[in-house]
Write an enzyme that holds these catalytic residues in place. Sequence first.
Site, PDB file in Angstrom:
ATOM      1  N   ASP A   1       2.361   5.643  -6.517  1.00  0.00           N
ATOM      2  CA  ASP A   1       3.616   5.567  -5.775  1.00  0.00           C
ATOM      3  C   ASP A   1       4.863   5.569  -6.661  1.00  0.00           C
ATOM      4  O   ASP A   1       5.976   5.623  -6.142  1.00  0.00           O
ATOM      5  CB  ASP A   1       3.633   4.299  -4.904  1.00  0.00           C
ATOM      6  CG  ASP A   1       2.703   4.441  -3.710  1.00  0.00           C
ATOM      7  OD1 ASP A   1       2.614   5.556  -3.173  1.00  0.00           O
ATOM      8  OD2 ASP A   1       2.060   3.445  -3.328  1.00  0.00           O
TER       9      ASP A   1
ATOM     10  N   HIS B   1       0.873  -1.193   0.000  1.00  0.00           N
ATOM     11  CA  HIS B   1       0.000   0.000   0.000  1.00  0.00           C
ATOM     12  C   HIS B   1       0.911   1.245   0.000  1.00  0.00           C
ATOM     13  O   HIS B   1       1.731   1.403  -0.898  1.00  0.00           O
ATOM     14  CB  HIS B   1      -0.938  -0.104   1.212  1.00  0.00           C
ATOM     15  CG  HIS B   1      -2.038   0.906   1.302  1.00  0.00           C
ATOM     16  ND1 HIS B   1      -2.445   1.683   0.242  1.00  0.00           N
ATOM     17  CD2 HIS B   1      -2.828   1.279   2.349  1.00  0.00           C
ATOM     18  CE1 HIS B   1      -3.446   2.475   0.629  1.00  0.00           C
ATOM     19  NE2 HIS B   1      -3.688   2.247   1.905  1.00  0.00           N
TER      20      HIS B   1
ATOM     21  N   HIS C   1      -2.569  -2.191  -9.657  1.00  0.00           N
ATOM     22  CA  HIS C   1      -3.573  -1.615  -8.753  1.00  0.00           C
ATOM     23  C   HIS C   1      -4.784  -2.531  -8.714  1.00  0.00           C
ATOM     24  O   HIS C   1      -5.122  -3.164  -9.716  1.00  0.00           O
ATOM     25  CB  HIS C   1      -3.993  -0.219  -9.244  1.00  0.00           C
ATOM     26  CG  HIS C   1      -4.589   0.598  -8.156  1.00  0.00           C
ATOM     27  ND1 HIS C   1      -5.919   0.530  -7.847  1.00  0.00           N
ATOM     28  CD2 HIS C   1      -4.014   1.465  -7.277  1.00  0.00           C
ATOM     29  CE1 HIS C   1      -6.145   1.347  -6.831  1.00  0.00           C
ATOM     30  NE2 HIS C   1      -5.016   1.912  -6.461  1.00  0.00           N
TER      31      HIS C   1
HETATM   32  N1  ACO Z   1       4.769  -6.370 -10.234  1.00  0.00           N
HETATM   33  C1  ACO Z   1       4.709  -7.552 -10.884  1.00  0.00           C
HETATM   34  N2  ACO Z   1       3.575  -8.203 -11.111  1.00  0.00           N
HETATM   35  C2  ACO Z   1       2.437  -7.645 -10.673  1.00  0.00           C
HETATM   36  C3  ACO Z   1       2.420  -6.426  -9.984  1.00  0.00           C
HETATM   37  C4  ACO Z   1       3.647  -5.782  -9.776  1.00  0.00           C
HETATM   38  N3  ACO Z   1       3.714  -4.620  -9.151  1.00  0.00           N
HETATM   39  N4  ACO Z   1       1.158  -6.108  -9.680  1.00  0.00           N
HETATM   40  C5  ACO Z   1       0.391  -7.096 -10.137  1.00  0.00           C
HETATM   41  N5  ACO Z   1       1.169  -8.025 -10.733  1.00  0.00           N
HETATM   42  C6  ACO Z   1       0.708  -9.255 -11.384  1.00  0.00           C
HETATM   43  C7  ACO Z   1       0.618 -10.365 -10.348  1.00  0.00           C
HETATM   44  O1  ACO Z   1       1.780 -11.132 -10.293  1.00  0.00           O
HETATM   45  C8  ACO Z   1      -0.550 -11.156 -10.861  1.00  0.00           C
HETATM   46  O2  ACO Z   1      -0.141 -11.970 -11.932  1.00  0.00           O
HETATM   47  P1  ACO Z   1      -0.721 -13.475 -12.079  1.00  0.00           P
HETATM   48  O3  ACO Z   1      -2.214 -13.292 -12.258  1.00  0.00           O
HETATM   49  O4  ACO Z   1       0.003 -13.978 -13.253  1.00  0.00           O
HETATM   50  O5  ACO Z   1      -0.374 -14.162 -10.793  1.00  0.00           O
HETATM   51  C9  ACO Z   1      -1.469 -10.111 -11.465  1.00  0.00           C
HETATM   52  O6  ACO Z   1      -0.618  -9.014 -11.837  1.00  0.00           O
HETATM   53  C10 ACO Z   1      -2.534  -9.622 -10.488  1.00  0.00           C
HETATM   54  O7  ACO Z   1      -1.870  -9.202  -9.297  1.00  0.00           O
HETATM   55  P2  ACO Z   1      -2.465  -9.305  -7.835  1.00  0.00           P
HETATM   56  O8  ACO Z   1      -1.348  -9.266  -6.849  1.00  0.00           O
HETATM   57  O9  ACO Z   1      -3.443 -10.441  -7.735  1.00  0.00           O
HETATM   58  O10 ACO Z   1      -3.267  -7.949  -7.775  1.00  0.00           O
HETATM   59  P3  ACO Z   1      -3.888  -7.322  -6.488  1.00  0.00           P
HETATM   60  O11 ACO Z   1      -5.062  -6.545  -6.910  1.00  0.00           O
HETATM   61  O12 ACO Z   1      -4.061  -8.317  -5.402  1.00  0.00           O
HETATM   62  O13 ACO Z   1      -2.705  -6.347  -5.984  1.00  0.00           O
HETATM   63  C11 ACO Z   1      -1.285  -4.552  -5.694  1.00  0.00           C
HETATM   64  C12 ACO Z   1      -2.662  -5.008  -6.173  1.00  0.00           C
HETATM   65  C13 ACO Z   1      -1.049  -5.028  -4.250  1.00  0.00           C
HETATM   66  C14 ACO Z   1      -1.243  -3.029  -5.708  1.00  0.00           C
HETATM   67  C15 ACO Z   1      -0.206  -5.141  -6.623  1.00  0.00           C
HETATM   68  O14 ACO Z   1      -0.395  -4.637  -7.922  1.00  0.00           O
HETATM   69  C16 ACO Z   1       1.203  -4.859  -6.129  1.00  0.00           C
HETATM   70  O15 ACO Z   1       1.736  -5.633  -5.309  1.00  0.00           O
HETATM   71  N6  ACO Z   1       1.845  -3.759  -6.592  1.00  0.00           N
HETATM   72  C17 ACO Z   1       3.136  -3.382  -6.079  1.00  0.00           C
HETATM   73  C18 ACO Z   1       3.013  -2.638  -4.765  1.00  0.00           C
HETATM   74  C19 ACO Z   1       2.470  -1.249  -4.969  1.00  0.00           C
HETATM   75  O16 ACO Z   1       2.915  -0.497  -5.836  1.00  0.00           O
HETATM   76  N7  ACO Z   1       1.514  -0.880  -4.119  1.00  0.00           N
HETATM   77  C20 ACO Z   1       0.892   0.455  -4.147  1.00  0.00           C
HETATM   78  C21 ACO Z   1      -0.502   0.412  -4.713  1.00  0.00           C
HETATM   79  S1  ACO Z   1      -1.211   2.021  -4.791  1.00  0.00           S
HETATM   80  C22 ACO Z   1      -1.488   2.354  -3.170  1.00  0.00           C
HETATM   81  O17 ACO Z   1      -1.815   1.538  -2.376  1.00  0.00           O
HETATM   82  C23 ACO Z   1      -1.314   3.713  -2.717  1.00  0.00           C
END
Ligand code: ACO
Length: 376
Positions: free
Chosen positions: A313, A223, A262
Amino acid sequence: MDSASRGGLEDIVVSTSDICFIDGREGRLVYRGYDVNDLVEHSSFEEVIFLLWHGGLPSKKELVAHTKALSSIANRRLPPGLVSLLKALPKKTTPMEVLRTGVSALSAYDPDAADNSKDATARKALRLTAQMPTLVAAWERIRRGKAPVAPNPKLSLAANFLYMMSGTKPTPLAVKTFDVALILHADHEFNASTFAARVTAATMSDLHSSIVSAIGALKGPLHGGANEQVMLMVQKIKSPANADAWIRKTLADHGRVMGFGHRVYRVEDPRAKHLRRLAEELGKQAGDTSAVQILDTVVRVVGEQKRIFPNVDLYSGAAYASMGIPTDQFTPIFAMSRVVGWAAHVMEQHANNRLIRPRAEYTGPTHATYVPIDRR
Ligand code: ACO
C-alpha cells in the site's frame, strides 16, 4: 508470549490452498507456482485471472476466448437499474460504500445469483470482475455530475477502466502501470478480506455475498484502506523537505505509519518495489516526483528506527495520483483486482467445503445468578 497467544490468528494455518504462496522471510509471492516478479514482467492481468481461476497458464486460444468474455459489453455493462440506484445515492457517499452497495445490488440482476454450482460461480466471477471497474468508474462520473462512459470492448481491463474514469484514452505508461498494479493485487493467500470471503462461502452462501463480506474487510485502514491513508500522509507532509522531521515526530509520538509492516512479511513486501518504480516513472512523466521522494524519506527513517518495511500500500497511491485518480478511489481499485483472488478462494472453498467455525477461550463468568429487573 508466542505468536498464537497474541491473537489475530497469527501463524494459524486454517486450511490447505493451491492458489497463492507467500514466503515471508524471503519476500516471495507466488500465484499457482509462478513468481509474481515473472508475472509482472511477462504477463497481463487477463492472463493472471485465468491462472488464478484455472490453476495454469492459458493456451493462446484459451487466452483469446477468456479475454473476449471479460471485455464483452454484455459482461462489462451495468444494468440500467443499477445506474439509477447509483444516481439516487447521496453524492458524499464514499467510493468504497458505493462498491459494497453496488456489488450487493448486482446480485439482484445476475441470472445465476442463487446457483452455487461450480459453473454458475465461475460465470458470476467473470461477470463481477468485468462489472466492478464499470461500477467504480460510473460512480466517479456520477458524483462529479458527469454521465458515465460506456465500456469499450476493444480495450484491456486496465485501459478500459482508465478510459471510463476520464473519458479520454490513457497513455501507454499509465495502462502498463495500472495493469501491473492489478497483477500485484490479485491475490495474497489468507489475508483478512479473503478469509472473510471464505468464511461466508463456507456457510454455502453465494459468490456475491462472499465478495460483499470481503469488501467490508478490505475497507479498514489496517488492510486495503491503508493506501488511501498513505496518500493523506503525503498530503500532510506536503514537500520532501518536511518528510524527515515529520516522520521522526510521528514515530516519537508512537504513531502507526500506514503502508508499513505486515503480518507475514519480515522483509520488504515484494510488490512494493514494482509500485515504487512505476510511481516514479509516472511522476517523471507528469513532472512531479515529490510524492515518491517524500515516501523514500519515510522508508529510510522508519527502516532505521523501527526495522519495519514498506508493504503493497505504500507506493500504489503515488502511482494512481499521477494518473489523476482521486485518493478515495485507491481502495476500490484494490478491490477491482482482488475480486479475482476472492473468487478463486470462494471456488476452492466450495469445492472442498466445511463450515469455518472456530472457538473462543471464554474469560467471562459462568454461574451468574439472574436478578429480576425490579430488584436491580
Ligand atoms: N507503524 C508503526 N509501528 C508498526 C507498524 C506501523 N505501520 N506496523 C507494525 N508496527 C509495530 C507495532 O507497533 C508493534 O510494535 P511493538 O511490538 O513494539 O508493540 C510491532 O511492529 C508489531 O506490530 P503488530 O501491530 O502487532 O503487527 P500485526 O501483524 O498485528 O499488524 C499490520 C500488521 C496491521 C499490517 C500493521 O503492520 C499495521 O498496522 N500497518 C499499517 C497499516 C497498513 O499498512 N496496512 C496494510 C497491510 S498490507 C494489506 O493489508 C494490503
